[in-house]
Design a protein around this motif. Structure first.
Motif, PDB file in Angstrom:
ATOM      1  N   LEU A 162       0.837  -1.205   0.000  1.00 13.59           N
ATOM      2  CA  LEU A 162       0.000   0.000   0.000  1.00 13.59           C
ATOM      3  C   LEU A 162       0.870   1.252   0.000  1.00 13.59           C
ATOM      4  CD1 LEU A 162      -2.694  -1.060   2.643  1.00 13.59           C
ATOM      5  CD2 LEU A 162      -2.986  -0.934   0.162  1.00 13.59           C
ATOM      6  N   LEU A 163       1.943   1.212   0.769  1.00 10.48           N
ATOM      7  CA  LEU A 163       2.863   2.350   0.804  1.00 10.48           C
ATOM      8  C   LEU A 163       3.509   2.560  -0.561  1.00 10.48           C
ATOM      9  CD1 LEU A 163       4.337   4.565   2.301  1.00 10.48           C
ATOM     10  CD2 LEU A 163       5.873   2.850   3.278  1.00 10.48           C
ATOM     11  N   ASP A 164       3.869   1.478  -1.220  1.00 10.66           N
ATOM     12  CA  ASP A 164       4.444   1.581  -2.574  1.00 10.66           C
ATOM     13  C   ASP A 164       3.439   2.226  -3.535  1.00 10.66           C
ATOM     14  OD1 ASP A 164       6.919   0.496  -1.983  1.00 10.66           O
ATOM     15  OD2 ASP A 164       6.321  -1.563  -2.481  1.00 10.66           O
ATOM     16  N   ARG A 165       2.184   1.840  -3.426  1.00  9.92           N
ATOM     17  CA  ARG A 165       1.144   2.418  -4.297  1.00  9.92           C
ATOM     18  C   ARG A 165       1.003   3.914  -4.055  1.00  9.92           C
ATOM     19  NH1 ARG A 165      -4.292  -0.616  -3.314  1.00  9.92           N
ATOM     20  NH2 ARG A 165      -5.037   1.269  -4.358  1.00  9.92           N
ATOM     21  N   ALA A 166       0.986   4.302  -2.782  1.00 14.43           N
ATOM     22  CA  ALA A 166       0.843   5.719  -2.437  1.00 14.43           C
ATOM     23  C   ALA A 166       2.061   6.514  -2.902  1.00 14.43           C
ATOM     24  CB  ALA A 166       0.652   5.866  -0.932  1.00 14.43           C
ATOM     25  N   LEU A 167       3.229   5.911  -2.757  1.00 14.09           N
ATOM     26  CA  LEU A 167       4.467   6.574  -3.178  1.00 14.09           C
ATOM     27  C   LEU A 167       4.503   6.742  -4.689  1.00 14.09           C
ATOM     28  CD1 LEU A 167       7.111   7.717  -2.100  1.00 14.09           C
ATOM     29  CD2 LEU A 167       8.116   5.436  -2.283  1.00 14.09           C
ATOM     30  N   ALA A 179       6.782  17.219   0.257  1.00 12.24           N
ATOM     31  CA  ALA A 179       5.347  17.081  -0.012  1.00 12.24           C
ATOM     32  C   ALA A 179       4.926  15.612   0.026  1.00 12.24           C
ATOM     33  CB  ALA A 179       5.005  17.692  -1.364  1.00 12.24           C
ATOM     34  N   THR A 180       5.809  14.740  -0.451  1.00 20.14           N
ATOM     35  CA  THR A 180       5.523  13.302  -0.435  1.00 20.14           C
ATOM     36  C   THR A 180       5.403  12.794   0.993  1.00 20.14           C
ATOM     37  OG1 THR A 180       6.631  12.906  -2.551  1.00 20.14           O
ATOM     38  CG2 THR A 180       6.410  11.025  -1.075  1.00 20.14           C
ATOM     39  N   GLU A 181       6.324  13.203   1.851  1.00 19.05           N
ATOM     40  CA  GLU A 181       6.285  12.778   3.250  1.00 19.05           C
ATOM     41  C   GLU A 181       4.994  13.231   3.927  1.00 19.05           C
ATOM     42  OE1 GLU A 181       9.810  14.174   5.163  1.00 19.05           O
ATOM     43  OE2 GLU A 181      11.099  12.619   4.278  1.00 19.05           O
ATOM     44  N   LYS A 182       4.604  14.473   3.698  1.00 18.18           N
ATOM     45  CA  LYS A 182       3.372  15.011   4.298  1.00 18.18           C
ATOM     46  C   LYS A 182       2.145  14.242   3.790  1.00 18.18           C
ATOM     47  CE  LYS A 182       4.989  19.727   5.161  1.00 18.18           C
ATOM     48  NZ  LYS A 182       4.834  21.163   4.823  1.00 18.18           N
ATOM     49  N   TYR A 183       2.146  13.951   2.495  1.00 18.41           N
ATOM     50  CA  TYR A 183       1.028  13.216   1.885  1.00 18.41           C
ATOM     51  C   TYR A 183       0.899  11.819   2.503  1.00 18.41           C
ATOM     52  CZ  TYR A 183      -1.620  10.623  -1.642  1.00 18.41           C
ATOM     53  OH  TYR A 183      -2.542   9.805  -2.266  1.00 18.41           O
ATOM     54  N   LEU A 184       2.046  11.137   2.627  1.00 17.03           N
ATOM     55  CA  LEU A 184       2.028   9.771   3.154  1.00 17.03           C
ATOM     56  C   LEU A 184       1.620   9.746   4.631  1.00 17.03           C
ATOM     57  CD1 LEU A 184       5.255   8.348   1.462  1.00 17.03           C
ATOM     58  CD2 LEU A 184       2.871   7.960   0.784  1.00 17.03           C
TER      59      LEU A 184
END
Length: 201
Positions: A162-167, A179-184
């Protein structure tokens, strides 16, 4: 005094009762509290208290039928289903009695709702445990049921996937590292697993 003029057995525990005043009720015996079910026979005279009990049982049965219509379309949490029924004009007591009955009969089950919600949610959303827990709690699922459902969910679903998909979504959108860190984090992944994942990129 009001008399029962006719009865019709609908099922083993459900009777249609017609009264001398002309009104008619569908009644499930378990909803009666003052009036014994064996007295639901023609020519039986009802006291004011028994008549009120019969009417309340009829309201509970009506709420039950409305609840079953919703459940026939999709799994429901007790909390959200109660809200829908009250919005349709069903009284709080009638709703509570109907939903108690449906839970006992396993037509209504919060853990089954949670399982279906998690499964459907994962189709279009890649989210971590924290976000999913918040979602279940917002649907009215109690914390212990939500946690148990999540434990079962993550036995078959890999949170790392799931983390890979979000990334991957962040990459497609061209997000910066910050921005990626905040999104995740907003998506319910822990700071530790985000840092570990991004350090391996």
């Amino acid at each position: 005094m009001v008399q029962i003029t006719a009865t019709k057995q609908i099922s083993w525990d459900c009777v249609q009762v017609t009264l001398s005043m002309g009104s008619s009720f569908f009644v499930r015996s378990c909803y009666l509290q003052e009036l014994p079910a064996e007295r639901l026979v023609p020519q039986e005279t009802l006291s004011e208290l028994e008549l009120e009990d019969l009417a309340d049982a009829g309201l509970a049965f009506s709420a039950e039928k409305a609840a079953m219509a919703y459940l026939g379309r999709a799994e429901q949490s007790r909390h959200l289903l109660a809200m829908k029924l009250r919005k349709k004009g069903h009284g709080e007591v009638a709703v509570a009695r109907a939903l108690d009955y449906l839970e006992v009969r396993n037509f209504l089950c919060d853990s089954r709702f949670a399982e279906a919600w998690l499964r459907n949610r994962s189709i279009n959303h890649a989210e971590g445990r924290t976000k999913l827990l918040s979602g279940l709690l917002a649907k009215g699922v109690d914390r212990s049921t939500a946690i148990q459902s999540l434990d079962q969910y993550f036995e078959v679903v890999d949170q790392d996937d799931l983390l890979d998909r979000a990334l991957e979504k962040c990459r497609r959108l061209g997000k910066t590292v910050e921005a990626t860190e905040k999104y995740l984090l907003r998506k319910g992944f822990s700071y530790k697993e985000i840092k570990l994942k991004m350090s391996n990129i």
